[in-house]
Structure formats: C-alpha cells, structure tokens
Design an enzyme around this catalytic site. Structure first.
Site, PDB file in Angstrom:
ATOM      1  N   ASN A  10       0.863  -1.182   0.000  1.00 14.22           N
ATOM      2  CA  ASN A  10       0.000   0.000   0.000  1.00 14.22           C
ATOM      3  C   ASN A  10       0.901   1.234   0.000  1.00 14.22           C
ATOM      4  O   ASN A  10       1.479   1.575   1.022  1.00 14.22           O
ATOM      5  CB  ASN A  10      -0.898  -0.037   1.250  1.00 14.22           C
ATOM      6  CG  ASN A  10      -1.731   1.222   1.399  1.00 14.22           C
ATOM      7  OD1 ASN A  10      -1.831   2.025   0.475  1.00 14.22           O
ATOM      8  ND2 ASN A  10      -2.334   1.398   2.574  1.00 14.22           N
ATOM      9  N   TRP A  11       1.000   1.864  -1.151  1.00 17.49           N
ATOM     10  CA  TRP A  11       1.929   3.001  -1.283  1.00 17.49           C
ATOM     11  C   TRP A  11       1.385   4.296  -0.688  1.00 17.49           C
ATOM     12  O   TRP A  11       2.085   5.293  -0.620  1.00 17.49           O
ATOM     13  CB  TRP A  11       2.248   3.240  -2.762  1.00 17.49           C
ATOM     14  CG  TRP A  11       3.106   2.189  -3.377  1.00 17.49           C
ATOM     15  CD1 TRP A  11       3.522   1.013  -2.808  1.00 17.49           C
ATOM     16  CD2 TRP A  11       3.684   2.221  -4.686  1.00 17.49           C
ATOM     17  NE1 TRP A  11       4.305   0.322  -3.685  1.00 17.49           N
ATOM     18  CE2 TRP A  11       4.426   1.033  -4.850  1.00 17.49           C
ATOM     19  CE3 TRP A  11       3.638   3.133  -5.740  1.00 17.49           C
ATOM     20  CZ2 TRP A  11       5.117   0.742  -6.026  1.00 17.49           C
ATOM     21  CZ3 TRP A  11       4.330   2.839  -6.908  1.00 17.49           C
ATOM     22  CH2 TRP A  11       5.065   1.661  -7.045  1.00 17.49           C
ATOM     23  N   LYS A  12       0.100   4.303  -0.349  1.00 16.09           N
ATOM     24  CA  LYS A  12      -0.553   5.512   0.171  1.00 16.09           C
ATOM     25  C   LYS A  12      -0.320   6.680  -0.797  1.00 16.09           C
ATOM     26  O   LYS A  12      -0.312   6.458  -1.998  1.00 16.09           O
ATOM     27  CB  LYS A  12      -0.079   5.787   1.593  1.00 16.09           C
ATOM     28  CG  LYS A  12      -0.243   4.530   2.466  1.00 16.09           C
ATOM     29  CD  LYS A  12      -0.042   4.745   3.916  1.00 16.09           C
ATOM     30  CE  LYS A  12      -0.257   3.422   4.644  1.00 16.09           C
ATOM     31  NZ  LYS A  12      -0.125   3.521   6.078  1.00 16.09           N
ATOM     32  N   SER A  66       3.211  -1.807  10.450  1.00 15.52           N
ATOM     33  CA  SER A  66       4.663  -1.817  10.710  1.00 15.52           C
ATOM     34  C   SER A  66       5.327  -3.143  10.360  1.00 15.52           C
ATOM     35  O   SER A  66       6.230  -3.605  11.065  1.00 15.52           O
ATOM     36  CB  SER A  66       4.952  -1.443  12.177  1.00 15.52           C
ATOM     37  OG  SER A  66       4.491  -0.143  12.450  1.00 15.52           O
ATOM     38  N   GLY A  74       1.952   2.829  10.686  1.00 14.61           N
ATOM     39  CA  GLY A  74       2.620   4.098  10.369  1.00 14.61           C
ATOM     40  C   GLY A  74       3.834   4.404  11.224  1.00 14.61           C
ATOM     41  O   GLY A  74       4.155   3.698  12.173  1.00 14.61           O
ATOM     42  N   GLY A  86       2.945  -1.146   4.325  1.00 14.12           N
ATOM     43  CA  GLY A  86       2.883   0.275   3.975  1.00 14.12           C
ATOM     44  C   GLY A  86       4.268   0.791   3.624  1.00 14.12           C
ATOM     45  O   GLY A  86       4.758   0.607   2.509  1.00 14.12           O
ATOM     46  N   HIS A 100      -9.582   1.270   4.813  1.00 17.17           N
ATOM     47  CA  HIS A 100      -8.315   1.496   5.516  1.00 17.17           C
ATOM     48  C   HIS A 100      -8.545   2.500   6.654  1.00 17.17           C
ATOM     49  O   HIS A 100      -9.327   3.437   6.508  1.00 17.17           O
ATOM     50  CB  HIS A 100      -7.262   2.025   4.528  1.00 17.17           C
ATOM     51  CG  HIS A 100      -5.893   2.025   5.124  1.00 17.17           C
ATOM     52  ND1 HIS A 100      -5.468   2.988   6.004  1.00 17.17           N
ATOM     53  CD2 HIS A 100      -4.869   1.140   5.005  1.00 17.17           C
ATOM     54  CE1 HIS A 100      -4.235   2.711   6.388  1.00 17.17           C
ATOM     55  NE2 HIS A 100      -3.842   1.583   5.797  1.00 17.17           N
ATOM     56  N   GLU A 119      -6.896   4.911   7.647  1.00 13.81           N
ATOM     57  CA  GLU A 119      -6.629   6.319   7.309  1.00 13.81           C
ATOM     58  C   GLU A 119      -7.818   6.935   6.575  1.00 13.81           C
ATOM     59  O   GLU A 119      -8.024   8.153   6.625  1.00 13.81           O
ATOM     60  CB  GLU A 119      -5.334   6.413   6.478  1.00 13.81           C
ATOM     61  CG  GLU A 119      -4.122   6.178   7.367  1.00 13.81           C
ATOM     62  CD  GLU A 119      -2.888   5.674   6.639  1.00 13.81           C
ATOM     63  OE1 GLU A 119      -2.860   5.706   5.398  1.00 13.81           O
ATOM     64  OE2 GLU A 119      -1.955   5.243   7.339  1.00 13.81           O
ATOM     65  N   GLU A 144      -5.592  -4.844  10.731  1.00  8.87           N
ATOM     66  CA  GLU A 144      -4.589  -3.787  10.911  1.00  8.87           C
ATOM     67  C   GLU A 144      -4.938  -2.960  12.150  1.00  8.87           C
ATOM     68  O   GLU A 144      -5.699  -1.978  12.050  1.00  8.87           O
ATOM     69  CB  GLU A 144      -4.595  -2.844   9.705  1.00  8.87           C
ATOM     70  CG  GLU A 144      -4.145  -3.462   8.418  1.00  8.87           C
ATOM     71  CD  GLU A 144      -3.541  -2.399   7.507  1.00  8.87           C
ATOM     72  OE1 GLU A 144      -2.377  -2.540   7.163  1.00  8.87           O
ATOM     73  OE2 GLU A 144      -4.241  -1.418   7.183  1.00  8.87           O
TER      74      GLU A 144
HETATM   75  P1  PGA Z   1       2.815   0.653   7.669  1.00 13.90           P
HETATM   76  O1  PGA Z   1       1.369   0.817   7.022  1.00 13.90           O
HETATM   77  O2  PGA Z   1       3.395  -0.658   7.166  1.00 13.90           O
HETATM   78  O3  PGA Z   1       3.590   1.827   7.190  1.00 13.90           O
HETATM   79  O4  PGA Z   1       2.635   0.628   9.163  1.00 13.90           O
HETATM   80  C1  PGA Z   1       0.509  -0.285   6.899  1.00 13.90           C
HETATM   81  C2  PGA Z   1      -0.817   0.136   6.339  1.00 13.90           C
HETATM   82  O5  PGA Z   1      -1.321   1.202   6.688  1.00 13.90           O
HETATM   83  O6  PGA Z   1      -1.418  -0.584   5.514  1.00 13.90           O
END
Ligand code: PGA
Length: 253
Positions: free
Chosen positions: A8-10, A213, A171, A234, A95, A97, A165
C-alpha cells in the site's frame, strides 16, 4: 493456500518516474515466485504507467479506494469500473486512514459490494484503535467485519482478503507492531466469526492477513506464529529491496 503480499503506497511517491522505478525493481523477482501473490497499490494517477510495466509479470495491480457508484456526479471519486479499465484487480477498502477521514461502516459495505459486482477483489481493512484489558477490541473488530460483509454472499469470499490492521500498529508513529501471539488470537477470532456466518467453506475461501509496521525482520513471525495468510505492507512497500525481502521470505515458507 497461496500467500498474498500487498503493498500500500498511500500518497507516495511524488512522480510517475519514481513509481515506475520501484516496479521496475520489483518485477525482477516476479518470475521466481511459486506460492505468493503480490499486489501493488499505487496512487491511481500512476496506474497506467505501472500497468504497462507490470505486463507479463505475475504481479497484480490494486487501487487504494473506490466509490460505490459506477459513474455520475461524484466529484473527485474513482469507480471500480474505471480502476478495472486501467488494469486494477484489487481494491483496498476501509483502511483506517480513510475511516479517520470519516468513512463509515455503511460506506465500507457499499464499496465492498460494488467492487465485487465489478469483478475487483477486496482487501477489507479492520482493526481497533486501542487494546483494552477487558477485550472490548474484539467486539469492535467483530462489528466492523459484520457491517462490512452485510449481504455479501459466501461465494464472494474467495475474492475477499481481510486485513487485520490494528490502528495503533500502523505508520511511523505506531506504538509497536502487533505481537504475533496477539495476531494469532485475532485471526482465530475472525475465522470463528466467518465460520458462524458462512460455515467451513467460508473460512476456507477467505484469506486473513496482517498489516501494521511490517518489515523484513518481523514478517516471518506474523506468517508463522501469527498464522497470517499474507501481509499488507505500507512504508516498506516503497523500498523495492525491503519489499522484495518480505516477498522472498514469504515464498519460501
Ligand atoms: P505501515 O502501514 O506498514 O507503514 O505501518 C501499513 C498500512 O497502513 O497498511
């Protein structure tokens, strides 16, 4: 069952050139993979360039969100049909976010149903904001799963991946990743929930994975001790070498 690793590149990277650069590195590993599916979810503006780069590889393309209607007056939205037209076969839905920006369980459910109807596989994200000692977090996750899958048929489950998650593990400001034993507990809990609604066949069809993470050091513990059937990555999905380490060790399990 094969494992699945999703990047997931966001809202990264900033340019198509950088995005293509990452997949150019990644695709070198594609032909070696035996038992691992890899899905890359870049920002939608890069889909076209990445799609042509990923042709002739086994990697799949996904988007990070869709709207629940196919077309119409919905400023700023992207539909499953559009994403599919640009080669996406997966979509991340719910997600944390996006939920933090106001996405509700009802909207998540509409998105899940629209994605399935249009032939996209769904990566459904669920997870509690905090762990309390009374176990209320279990009920919270149950509620998210039940609402997201409301009126979703058992035959669709093969096209759904549930990504557990926990919000506190996601994050760069995360408290810490989940512990593999905590993940194991949650995965059993979600499987039981699916079994109660859809029976054994449902449990066999759906994949349950972990995100939060994940890195090349802890990935194996989530897959082995945590019993995850894959990972949602992420930050480390933007670093081709790190992501490939995760993919490589998964494929060896
Ligand atoms: P992260 O993000 O690996 O940077 O913690 C994971 C995600 O939000 O899917």
């Amino acid at each position: 069952m094969s494992k699945i690793i999703i990047g997931n590149w966001k809202m990264n990277p900033l340019t198509s050139k950088e995005a293509v650069g990452i997949v150019k590195e990644l695709k070198k590993a594609s032909l070696r993979l035996k038992n691992t599916q890899v899905v890359v979810c870049p920002p939608a503006v890069f889909l076209k360039d990445i799609q042509s780069e990923l042709k002739k590889t086994k990697f799949s393309l996904g988007v990070q969100n869709i709207f629940w209607e196919n077309d119409g007056a919905y400023t700023g939205e992207l539909s499953a049909k559009m994403a599919k037209g640009f080669g996406a076969s997966y979509v991340i839905v719910g997600h944390s976010e996006r939920r933090a920006l106001g996405e509700t369980d009802e909207q998540v459910n509409l998105k899940v149903k629209n994605a399935l109807k249009n032939g996209l596989s769904v990566v459904l994200c669920v997870g509690e904001k905090e762990r309390d000692k009374h176990g209320y977090y279990l009920g919270f996750v149950k509620d998210q799963v039940e609402k997201a899958l409301n009126k979703v048929s058992g035959t669709s489950l093969k096209n759904i991946v549930i990504a557990y998650e926990p919000v506190w593990a996601i994050g760069k400001d995360a408290e810490s990743p989940a512990k593999p034993e905590d993940l194991f507990e949650m995965i059993i809990y979600i499987r039981k929930m699916i079994s109660d609604t859809y029976g054994k066949k449902g449990v066999e069809s759906i994949k349950i994975i972990y995100g939060g993470s994940v890195n090349s050091k802890n990935a194996e513990s989530f897959l082995k001790e945590g019993d995850a059937q894959g990972l949602l990555v992420g930050r480390d999905s933007l670093k081709a070498n790190k992501f490939l380490e995760i993919v490589g060790l998964t494929d060896k399990l």
